[in-house]
Design a protein around this motif. Structure first.
Motif, PDB file in Angstrom:
ATOM      1  N   ARG A   1      56.275  90.193  26.832  1.00 45.39           N
ATOM      2  CA  ARG A   1      56.559  90.983  28.033  1.00 45.39           C
ATOM      3  C   ARG A   1      56.382  92.467  27.707  1.00 45.39           C
ATOM      4  O   ARG A   1      56.954  93.335  28.351  1.00 45.39           O
ATOM      5  CB  ARG A   1      57.969  90.694  28.552  1.00 45.39           C
ATOM      6  N   GLY A   2      55.597  92.757  26.676  1.00 45.08           N
ATOM      7  CA  GLY A   2      55.228  94.136  26.362  1.00 45.08           C
ATOM      8  C   GLY A   2      56.093  94.841  25.346  1.00 45.08           C
ATOM      9  O   GLY A   2      55.985  96.058  25.175  1.00 45.08           O
ATOM     10  N   GLY A   3      56.950  94.106  24.614  1.00 42.75           N
ATOM     11  CA  GLY A   3      57.882  94.779  23.716  1.00 42.75           C
ATOM     12  C   GLY A   3      57.602  94.638  22.241  1.00 42.75           C
ATOM     13  O   GLY A   3      58.484  94.890  21.414  1.00 42.75           O
ATOM     14  N   CYS A   4      56.411  94.249  21.842  1.00 46.36           N
ATOM     15  CA  CYS A   4      56.094  93.988  20.432  1.00 46.36           C
ATOM     16  C   CYS A   4      56.377  95.194  19.538  1.00 46.36           C
ATOM     17  O   CYS A   4      55.996  96.324  19.862  1.00 46.36           O
ATOM     18  CB  CYS A   4      54.631  93.587  20.300  1.00 46.36           C
ATOM     19  N   ILE A   5      57.052  94.948  18.402  1.00 49.46           N
ATOM     20  CA  ILE A   5      57.295  96.023  17.427  1.00 49.46           C
ATOM     21  C   ILE A   5      56.363  95.903  16.223  1.00 49.46           C
ATOM     22  O   ILE A   5      56.550  96.549  15.208  1.00 49.46           O
ATOM     23  CB  ILE A   5      58.764  96.032  16.946  1.00 49.46           C
ATOM     24  N   GLN A   6      55.333  95.066  16.354  1.00 51.04           N
ATOM     25  CA  GLN A   6      54.316  94.887  15.314  1.00 51.04           C
ATOM     26  C   GLN A   6      54.931  94.463  13.984  1.00 51.04           C
ATOM     27  O   GLN A   6      54.672  95.057  12.930  1.00 51.04           O
ATOM     28  CB  GLN A   6      53.477  96.149  15.162  1.00 51.04           C
TER      29      GLN A   6
ATOM     30  N   ASP B   1      60.828  91.431  23.646  1.00 49.66           N
ATOM     31  CA  ASP B   1      59.944  90.308  23.931  1.00 49.66           C
ATOM     32  C   ASP B   1      58.482  90.719  23.797  1.00 49.66           C
ATOM     33  O   ASP B   1      57.962  91.491  24.609  1.00 49.66           O
ATOM     34  CB  ASP B   1      60.229  89.782  25.342  1.00 49.66           C
ATOM     35  N   SER B   2      57.803  90.178  22.796  1.00 49.18           N
ATOM     36  CA  SER B   2      56.394  90.503  22.563  1.00 49.18           C
ATOM     37  C   SER B   2      55.533  90.155  23.771  1.00 49.18           C
ATOM     38  O   SER B   2      54.570  90.858  24.083  1.00 49.18           O
ATOM     39  CB  SER B   2      55.870  89.737  21.346  1.00 49.18           C
TER      40      SER B   2
ATOM     41  N   GLY C   1      47.997  86.297  20.005  1.00 48.47           N
ATOM     42  CA  GLY C   1      49.036  87.263  20.327  1.00 48.47           C
ATOM     43  C   GLY C   1      50.364  86.660  20.739  1.00 48.47           C
ATOM     44  O   GLY C   1      51.282  87.389  21.136  1.00 48.47           O
ATOM     45  N   LYS C   2      50.500  85.350  20.664  1.00 54.63           N
ATOM     46  CA  LYS C   2      51.752  84.713  21.108  1.00 54.63           C
ATOM     47  C   LYS C   2      52.778  84.715  19.972  1.00 54.63           C
ATOM     48  O   LYS C   2      53.086  83.682  19.390  1.00 54.63           O
ATOM     49  CB  LYS C   2      51.468  83.296  21.597  1.00 54.63           C
ATOM     50  N   CYS C   3      53.281  85.889  19.678  1.00 52.45           N
ATOM     51  CA  CYS C   3      54.218  86.083  18.577  1.00 52.45           C
ATOM     52  C   CYS C   3      55.617  86.315  19.138  1.00 52.45           C
ATOM     53  O   CYS C   3      55.770  86.980  20.161  1.00 52.45           O
ATOM     54  CB  CYS C   3      53.771  87.288  17.750  1.00 52.45           C
ATOM     55  N   THR C   4      56.624  85.760  18.463  1.00 53.05           N
ATOM     56  CA  THR C   4      58.002  85.987  18.916  1.00 53.05           C
ATOM     57  C   THR C   4      58.882  86.597  17.821  1.00 53.05           C
ATOM     58  O   THR C   4      60.102  86.592  17.929  1.00 53.05           O
ATOM     59  CB  THR C   4      58.643  84.668  19.405  1.00 53.05           C
TER      60      THR C   4
ATOM     61  N   PHE D   1      54.397  95.136  33.855  1.00 55.27           N
ATOM     62  CA  PHE D   1      53.685  93.862  33.839  1.00 55.27           C
ATOM     63  C   PHE D   1      52.454  93.804  32.950  1.00 55.27           C
ATOM     64  O   PHE D   1      51.557  92.981  33.163  1.00 55.27           O
ATOM     65  CB  PHE D   1      53.305  93.427  35.272  1.00 55.27           C
ATOM     66  N   SER D   2      52.365  94.677  31.935  1.00 54.54           N
ATOM     67  CA  SER D   2      51.293  94.539  30.957  1.00 54.54           C
ATOM     68  C   SER D   2      51.914  94.488  29.566  1.00 54.54           C
ATOM     69  O   SER D   2      53.093  94.780  29.389  1.00 54.54           O
ATOM     70  CB  SER D   2      50.283  95.685  31.043  1.00 54.54           C
ATOM     71  N   LEU D   3      51.103  94.127  28.565  1.00 58.52           N
ATOM     72  CA  LEU D   3      51.629  93.920  27.218  1.00 58.52           C
ATOM     73  C   LEU D   3      51.632  95.178  26.359  1.00 58.52           C
ATOM     74  O   LEU D   3      51.709  95.088  25.144  1.00 58.52           O
ATOM     75  CB  LEU D   3      50.828  92.815  26.513  1.00 58.52           C
TER      76      LEU D   3
END
Length: 385
Positions: free
Chosen positions: A188-193, A185-186, A173-176, A34-36
């Motif tokens: 929900r903690g899954g950002c690949i930058q 899912d960025s 930070g609201k990137c998709t 539950f964190s980003l």
């Protein structure tokens, strides 16, 4: 003069304790869910409880990031988790989603900090979060320090503003891009930058069109005081222990110096700036702290991280005339190494001599290996080269 507190990243239990040792007043951490920062070495429940106990003993604070934007499938797990953490001693939950905020108020008595992901830029948004029970707002990255003062004055809410670390090129930070590029899912903690990658343009040239420089708020320290900011926040739960220690130590000195006198701050400024620059960074910008960020905040022709030191190891404890370390980069006996400590940010040089855990002399040590080195150094001293 009232000083803003320093809120530092705790990407692991060890990094959280290091942040405390090097001057942080509070740390923000993630649990296993539950964190980003899903890929961070987040804390297990037992570690989180242990950290809260240590923070209480040391008059420090622990904030738990629960800043995902949850889907319906997450709600059952979130509710159960909130009940589990309700009495372990947390000082705040950092929340982005108003639904999750409502659940937190229903199942815990833990204070709420509205996350920067909530994109709070104005008093109307701030008042909404206040009506939901928020005690503090972490201003959107697009907000200025002057904006934070206006919101604080008209709402009475505590304000927290970022001062250092990586910046995201999307709105708060609201990137998709990660969602469509990798199925992660960025929010929900899954950002690949994705913003850090080079892109080929229609004219055939390749540039880093979204690669933001890192935030450096050192020069704006007087404005953090002027606008009555309650806390300054350092980004970096995925960063190294050296990054955390260095940033905490430099900003601790900067804030304490300015509280003493403007002259003292100006005298230390070039030293502090050099020390912040020595650790891996993408170049620096003051982003939107004073005025809206412009194209000068983007590193279009990025050639890699800038740094003048390498993180070689960390001291765990000492015994008689030697210290136990974890090796971060290959070490060779006889190497000239420097160390910094929680009480001294000026590197001190020494020649390293190593023995194995069994007491036999060794010539080489590999990353993640634990070895003894000759000399007594304080716990959490950091070895650099």
């Amino acid at each position: 003069m009232r000083k803003p507190s320093i809120v530092a990243p705790g990407g692991s239990l060890e990094k959280a304790l290091i942040a405390f040792d090097y001057g942080a007043d509070a740390v923000y951490v993630g649990a296993s869910e539950f964190s980003l920062r899903k890929s961070a070495n987040n804390l297990q429940l037992s570690e989180l409880s242990h950290l809260c106990a240590i923070a209480t003993e040391r008059n420090k604070r622990v904030y738990l990031a629960m800043n995902i934007y949850p889907h319906q499938s997450d709600i059952k797990g979130i509710t159960s988790f909130l009940k589990t953490i309700s009495n372990i001693g947390l000082d705040a939950l950092i929340i982005s989603d108003i639904g999750l905020c409502t659940l937190a108020k229903e199942h815990t008595n833990i204070p709420i900090h509205a996350s920067t992901q909530a994109s709070i830029l104005n008093t109307s948004s701030a008042k909404l979060w206040q009506s939901l029970g928020a005690k503090r707002i972490v201003l959107a990255r697009e907000a200025s320090l002057k904006d934070s003062d206006h919101i604080k004055t008209l709402t009475g809410l505590e304000t927290e503003v970022f001062i250092h670390g990586a910046m995201c090129s999307s709105f708060s930070g609201k990137c998709t891009i990660s969602n469509v590029a990798s199925g992660r899912d960025s929010n929900r903690g899954g950002c690949i930058q994705s913003c850090r990658h080079p892109y080929e343009l229609s004219n055939g040239e390749t540039h880093h069109i979204m690669n933001s420089k890192d935030l450096l708020g050192l020069r704006a320290i007087p404005d953090y005081f002027k606008y009555n900011v309650d806390a300054v926040k350092i980004e970096g739960r995925m960063k190294s222990a050296l990054y955390v220690a260095n940033a905490c130590q430099q900003y601790r000195q900067a804030i304490d110096a300015y509280a003493e006198s403007k002259e003292q701050f100006e005298f230390l400024f070039p030293i502090l700036h050099a020390n912040l620059s020595r650790v891996s960074n993408r170049g620096f910008t003051d982003a939107s702290l004073i005025k809206p960020a412009s194209k000068s905040s983007i590193s279009y022709d990025w050639n890699g991280y800038s740094n003048s030191v390498q993180f070689m190891g960390i001291v765990h404890h000492s015994s008689q005339n030697e210290s136990l370390i974890s090796v971060k980069q290959p070490l060779t006996s006889g190497d000239d190494i420097m160390h910094i400590t929680p009480v001294d940010s000026s590197p001190k040089k020494f020649k390293i001599s190593m023995t194995s855990l069994h007491g036999t002399g060794i010539d080489h040590a590999k990353p993640n290996q634990r070895v003894w080195i000759k000399g007594v150094y304080p716990q959490h001293s950091l070895l650099i080269k």
